[in-house]
Design a protein around this motif. Sequence first.
Motif, PDB file in Angstrom:
ATOM      1  N   ARG A  30       0.803  -1.208  -0.104  1.00  0.00           N
ATOM      2  CA  ARG A  30       0.066  -0.083  -0.055  1.00  0.00           C
ATOM      3  C   ARG A  30       0.993   1.157  -0.136  1.00  0.00           C
ATOM      4  O   ARG A  30       0.675   2.220  -0.618  1.00  0.00           O
ATOM      5  CB  ARG A  30      -1.124   0.120   1.150  1.00  0.00           C
ATOM      6  CG  ARG A  30      -2.075  -1.120   0.963  1.00  0.00           C
ATOM      7  CD  ARG A  30      -3.097  -0.958   2.370  1.00  0.00           C
ATOM      8  NE  ARG A  30      -3.882  -2.063   2.274  1.00  0.00           N
ATOM      9  CZ  ARG A  30      -4.995  -2.019   1.534  1.00  0.00           C
ATOM     10  NH1 ARG A  30      -5.412  -0.960   0.762  1.00  0.00           N
ATOM     11  NH2 ARG A  30      -5.864  -3.139   1.647  1.00  0.00           N
ATOM     12  N   GLU A  31       2.004   1.190   0.804  1.00  0.00           N
ATOM     13  CA  GLU A  31       2.897   2.453   0.745  1.00  0.00           C
ATOM     14  C   GLU A  31       3.405   2.806  -0.530  1.00  0.00           C
ATOM     15  O   GLU A  31       3.651   3.866  -0.949  1.00  0.00           O
ATOM     16  CB  GLU A  31       3.926   2.299   1.719  1.00  0.00           C
ATOM     17  CG  GLU A  31       3.344   2.349   3.366  1.00  0.00           C
ATOM     18  CD  GLU A  31       4.563   2.010   4.292  1.00  0.00           C
ATOM     19  OE1 GLU A  31       5.636   1.547   3.970  1.00  0.00           O
ATOM     20  OE2 GLU A  31       4.065   2.210   5.507  1.00  0.00           O
ATOM     21  N   LEU A  32       3.821   1.570  -1.377  1.00  0.00           N
ATOM     22  CA  LEU A  32       4.492   1.680  -2.537  1.00  0.00           C
ATOM     23  C   LEU A  32       3.452   2.240  -3.726  1.00  0.00           C
ATOM     24  O   LEU A  32       3.542   3.012  -4.507  1.00  0.00           O
ATOM     25  CB  LEU A  32       5.044   0.429  -3.122  1.00  0.00           C
ATOM     26  CG  LEU A  32       6.285  -0.002  -2.393  1.00  0.00           C
ATOM     27  CD1 LEU A  32       6.365  -1.363  -2.865  1.00  0.00           C
ATOM     28  CD2 LEU A  32       7.553   0.957  -2.519  1.00  0.00           C
ATOM     29  N   VAL A  33       2.166   1.576  -3.614  1.00  0.00           N
ATOM     30  CA  VAL A  33       1.172   2.151  -4.342  1.00  0.00           C
ATOM     31  C   VAL A  33       0.385   3.328  -4.154  1.00  0.00           C
ATOM     32  O   VAL A  33       0.357   4.243  -4.954  1.00  0.00           O
ATOM     33  CB  VAL A  33      -0.112   0.942  -4.499  1.00  0.00           C
ATOM     34  CG1 VAL A  33      -1.202   1.433  -5.585  1.00  0.00           C
ATOM     35  CG2 VAL A  33       0.593  -0.263  -4.997  1.00  0.00           C
ATOM     36  N   ALA A  66      -2.342  11.521  -7.094  1.00  0.00           N
ATOM     37  CA  ALA A  66      -2.300  12.976  -6.673  1.00  0.00           C
ATOM     38  C   ALA A  66      -1.266  13.686  -7.870  1.00  0.00           C
ATOM     39  O   ALA A  66      -1.426  14.883  -8.075  1.00  0.00           O
ATOM     40  CB  ALA A  66      -1.145  13.018  -5.384  1.00  0.00           C
ATOM     41  N   CYS A  67      -0.744  12.930  -8.651  1.00  0.00           N
ATOM     42  CA  CYS A  67       0.081  13.362  -9.718  1.00  0.00           C
ATOM     43  C   CYS A  67      -0.679  14.042 -10.963  1.00  0.00           C
ATOM     44  O   CYS A  67      -0.173  14.831 -11.423  1.00  0.00           O
ATOM     45  CB  CYS A  67       1.275  12.442 -10.167  1.00  0.00           C
ATOM     46  SG  CYS A  67       2.616  11.940  -9.059  1.00  0.00           S
ATOM     47  N   HIS A  79       8.168   7.509  -2.661  1.00  0.00           N
ATOM     48  CA  HIS A  79       7.365   7.094  -3.805  1.00  0.00           C
ATOM     49  C   HIS A  79       6.025   8.366  -3.725  1.00  0.00           C
ATOM     50  O   HIS A  79       5.958   8.649  -2.449  1.00  0.00           O
ATOM     51  CB  HIS A  79       6.853   5.720  -3.587  1.00  0.00           C
ATOM     52  CG  HIS A  79       7.760   4.680  -3.743  1.00  0.00           C
ATOM     53  ND1 HIS A  79       8.101   4.202  -4.951  1.00  0.00           N
ATOM     54  CD2 HIS A  79       8.490   4.001  -2.838  1.00  0.00           C
ATOM     55  CE1 HIS A  79       9.004   3.367  -4.738  1.00  0.00           C
ATOM     56  NE2 HIS A  79       9.281   3.289  -3.526  1.00  0.00           N
ATOM     57  N   VAL A  80       5.742   8.624  -4.695  1.00  0.00           N
ATOM     58  CA  VAL A  80       4.598   9.616  -4.545  1.00  0.00           C
ATOM     59  C   VAL A  80       3.200   8.941  -5.051  1.00  0.00           C
ATOM     60  O   VAL A  80       3.104   7.935  -5.715  1.00  0.00           O
ATOM     61  CB  VAL A  80       4.735  10.786  -5.816  1.00  0.00           C
ATOM     62  CG1 VAL A  80       5.951  11.621  -5.366  1.00  0.00           C
ATOM     63  CG2 VAL A  80       4.926  10.193  -7.023  1.00  0.00           C
TER      64      VAL A  80
END
Length: 71
Positions: A10-13, A24-25, A19-20
């Motif tokens: 989940r932190e990676l995705v 949001a990008c 990691h962003v």
Amino acid sequence: MERMGDTTLRELVYGKGAHVDPIACVDDISAELAARTVRDYPHSIWGIVEHMNYWMDLRPQQNCGRESTLP
């Protein structure tokens, strides 16, 4: 091989640390702008996001042993 934990995945995705969050990008980009291409570059933002979405969905399925069809 050690399996990746749910929290790590989940932190990676969804973005954490280096990691962003990919959503949001592109959150403020209109569909019209996302569909545009620029000279000498064949890919639109839309196409790149669709490509990322496909692989981000496919890899976890494969890692869980589910059969999947490659494009």
